[in-house]
Design an enzyme around this catalytic site. Sequence first.
Site, PDB file in Angstrom:
ATOM      1  N   CYS A 100       2.144  42.020 -12.542  1.00  0.00           N
ATOM      2  CA  CYS A 100       2.968  43.185 -12.214  1.00  0.00           C
ATOM      3  C   CYS A 100       4.195  42.828 -11.383  1.00  0.00           C
ATOM      4  O   CYS A 100       5.206  43.524 -11.421  1.00  0.00           O
ATOM      5  CB  CYS A 100       2.141  44.222 -11.448  1.00  0.00           C
ATOM      6  SG  CYS A 100       0.750  44.854 -12.386  1.00  0.00           S
ATOM      7  N   GLU A 120      12.779  38.450 -22.713  1.00  0.00           N
ATOM      8  CA  GLU A 120      11.507  38.990 -23.215  1.00  0.00           C
ATOM      9  C   GLU A 120      11.499  40.517 -23.251  1.00  0.00           C
ATOM     10  O   GLU A 120      10.701  41.119 -23.974  1.00  0.00           O
ATOM     11  CB  GLU A 120      10.338  38.522 -22.344  1.00  0.00           C
ATOM     12  CG  GLU A 120      10.089  37.029 -22.382  1.00  0.00           C
ATOM     13  CD  GLU A 120      10.784  36.292 -21.254  1.00  0.00           C
ATOM     14  OE1 GLU A 120      10.294  35.213 -20.877  1.00  0.00           O
ATOM     15  OE2 GLU A 120      11.813  36.782 -20.760  1.00  0.00           O
ATOM     16  N   LYS A 135      12.978  43.292  -9.646  1.00  0.00           N
ATOM     17  CA  LYS A 135      12.913  44.068 -10.879  1.00  0.00           C
ATOM     18  C   LYS A 135      14.247  44.040 -11.625  1.00  0.00           C
ATOM     19  O   LYS A 135      14.292  44.202 -12.847  1.00  0.00           O
ATOM     20  CB  LYS A 135      12.525  45.522 -10.577  1.00  0.00           C
ATOM     21  CG  LYS A 135      11.058  45.715 -10.183  1.00  0.00           C
ATOM     22  CD  LYS A 135      10.123  45.445 -11.336  1.00  0.00           C
ATOM     23  CE  LYS A 135       8.672  45.686 -10.973  1.00  0.00           C
ATOM     24  NZ  LYS A 135       7.754  45.341 -12.070  1.00  0.00           N
ATOM     25  N   SER A 173      -1.572  37.078 -16.654  1.00  0.00           N
ATOM     26  CA  SER A 173      -1.867  38.127 -17.626  1.00  0.00           C
ATOM     27  C   SER A 173      -0.706  38.326 -18.587  1.00  0.00           C
ATOM     28  O   SER A 173       0.465  38.256 -18.208  1.00  0.00           O
ATOM     29  CB  SER A 173      -2.168  39.440 -16.899  1.00  0.00           C
ATOM     30  OG  SER A 173      -2.252  40.515 -17.805  1.00  0.00           O
ATOM     31  N   GLU A 175      -4.879  45.520 -18.718  1.00  0.00           N
ATOM     32  CA  GLU A 175      -5.241  44.348 -17.929  1.00  0.00           C
ATOM     33  C   GLU A 175      -6.754  44.230 -17.766  1.00  0.00           C
ATOM     34  O   GLU A 175      -7.305  43.121 -17.799  1.00  0.00           O
ATOM     35  CB  GLU A 175      -4.555  44.406 -16.560  1.00  0.00           C
ATOM     36  CG  GLU A 175      -4.551  43.069 -15.827  1.00  0.00           C
ATOM     37  CD  GLU A 175      -3.508  43.022 -14.739  1.00  0.00           C
ATOM     38  OE1 GLU A 175      -3.860  43.288 -13.572  1.00  0.00           O
ATOM     39  OE2 GLU A 175      -2.340  42.726 -15.037  1.00  0.00           O
ATOM     40  N   GLU A 221      -8.079  42.899 -21.016  1.00  0.00           N
ATOM     41  CA  GLU A 221      -7.823  41.461 -21.117  1.00  0.00           C
ATOM     42  C   GLU A 221      -8.771  40.672 -20.222  1.00  0.00           C
ATOM     43  O   GLU A 221      -9.295  39.617 -20.611  1.00  0.00           O
ATOM     44  CB  GLU A 221      -6.373  41.161 -20.732  1.00  0.00           C
ATOM     45  CG  GLU A 221      -6.007  39.688 -20.817  1.00  0.00           C
ATOM     46  CD  GLU A 221      -4.581  39.407 -20.366  1.00  0.00           C
ATOM     47  OE1 GLU A 221      -4.108  38.280 -20.610  1.00  0.00           O
ATOM     48  OE2 GLU A 221      -3.946  40.299 -19.756  1.00  0.00           O
ATOM     49  N   GLU A 247      13.969  41.014 -13.646  1.00  0.00           N
ATOM     50  CA  GLU A 247      12.972  41.223 -14.699  1.00  0.00           C
ATOM     51  C   GLU A 247      13.569  42.005 -15.862  1.00  0.00           C
ATOM     52  O   GLU A 247      13.345  41.673 -17.034  1.00  0.00           O
ATOM     53  CB  GLU A 247      11.756  41.961 -14.140  1.00  0.00           C
ATOM     54  CG  GLU A 247      10.665  42.186 -15.171  1.00  0.00           C
ATOM     55  CD  GLU A 247       9.534  43.073 -14.671  1.00  0.00           C
ATOM     56  OE1 GLU A 247       8.366  42.702 -14.881  1.00  0.00           O
ATOM     57  OE2 GLU A 247       9.821  44.131 -14.084  1.00  0.00           O
ATOM     58  N   CYS A 303       4.518  46.303  -2.575  1.00  0.00           N
ATOM     59  CA  CYS A 303       5.787  46.947  -2.913  1.00  0.00           C
ATOM     60  C   CYS A 303       6.310  47.862  -1.808  1.00  0.00           C
ATOM     61  O   CYS A 303       7.503  48.139  -1.750  1.00  0.00           O
ATOM     62  CB  CYS A 303       5.634  47.751  -4.202  1.00  0.00           C
ATOM     63  SG  CYS A 303       5.067  46.771  -5.601  1.00  0.00           S
TER      64      CYS A 303
END
Length: 559
Positions: free
Chosen positions: A298, A361, A353, A318, A278, A281, A356, A498
Amino acid sequence: MNNNFMIIDNIPVAINGEKNLLELIRKAGVDLPTFCYYSELSVYGACRMCMVEDKWGSMVAACSTPPKNGMEIRTNTPRLRKYRKMILELLLSNHCGDCTTCDKNGKCKLQELAARFDVHRVRFPNTKRKPDIDDSSLSITRDANKCILCGDCVRVCNEVQNVGAIDFANRGSKMKVACAFDKPIGESNCVGCGQCAAVCPTAAIIVKNDSHLLWKTLNSEDTVAVAQIAPAVRVAVAKEFGYQGENVMGKIVASLRRMGFDYIFDTSTAADLTVMEESKEFVERLTNGGTLPLFTSCCPAWVKYCENEYPEMLPNVSTCRSPMQMFASVINEQFKDSGKKLISVAIMPCTAKKSEAARDEFKDENGKQLVDYVITTQELISMIKETGIIFNEIEPESVDMPFGTMTGAGVIFGVTGGVTEAVIRRVSQDKSIASLRNLAFEGVRGFNGIKEFELLLDDKTIRICVVNGLKNVAPIMERIKNGEKFDLIEVMACPNGCISGGGQPKATLSEKSERSVNLYNADKLCTLKRSEENPLMEELYNGILKGKEHELLHVSYVK
């Protein structure tokens, strides 16, 4: 000197800025019962359990009544006790009564208050005995027959998260909590953050439990079971076992080994990898005139929220995968030639999550998820208890090699501002200890909704913003649309990061603050503070990742 005071149960109590009677009564040492009151949410006053009686016999709701100088109230009269028992009986008569098999058995507020007020019989017929399950979401499960209409979930979804996936529908006895057009929650604009489950006093909304599926595949001889543990998990487990330790990572690792996991790793290692990618980038976009501001990627609930509400900003998100997904890619590469079926498990504080992990993907060429199971902290605790492990007595153990090295930068990913601080540690020119210490006081830490500061990078001043909770996204987006410039923006969907994820055990604001402190303490104890100092990074880039960095570590959310 403050001369304002009230008389509570014949005892004078000073008024020092309390916004309602409930706060003052609790300050006086009386635990007044409530279902619908949360200090972080607006006052709703629906449950009426906090009613108090004044000296003239009138009853008022303590949560919605401001304190007044000279006011006299009683909190425990025969009339109030009768009133509260009646409320509990009525709620129980309209409530699914499968308490012994309920996911919240022993932690249910309705169950707790029924026992406290000695309600052992309900005089009214129960009209809601069959479950009414909405299992459409990958993150949470809803049972309408356990809802007591306290409104906590509605208010947290609307006021704190600014998602608005659920609200009240219908009126009178037909009132219920529902999605728009009465759609299943999985077909709504829900982002899966799980904050509704975190505030629900009953089991009307709970974290989706996948542990029973994991148990079926664990301990098979033809499989290799690998677990990764997120940083925030380690600071939320101890209290559930009555253990006083702050960071129980070693005990969690030992527990997982006894359950049957073959390899156990720390997601902090992958967080270091995320920082490397990151920050690279970010610098490339700054140098080459790329799309700015760069939003962190994230948090899966934030990514989903961006897809729903701000699809035009997806190019700003990102391309880096989350630490969980980066580690999943590395783990799959490491064990692909083991000759056994890989079971990849991620133990996370986050309910989003789960969604996710199921995204297209993050599946391989055969359609298999890179992360087979996401187990929340709550599910982990249940599994430890089910196994019979005496958590207080078990000896701590270390994570496994070859991925057993991590830095403090990866550990602090679990708290709001942690990702930003880790990236700053990486790109900052000043690598001194003094600079590292000063960074903690630059505005990146803390629970403020929006934190802004500037940093000098290669003679260029960059503007950074940390967004704490989804409700604070809209003001920043509005400022960007009005022409204000930012370079890097971190967004964490759950307030405080989190450590307050929907899959964490329920905690007060002070307990969440303690979790934050414990993560930063864990960072202090790490010998390595910056991700680039982790020797494992060089090994990964020259080994498993060589020539595959973009394929394994990056993703595009732009359709």
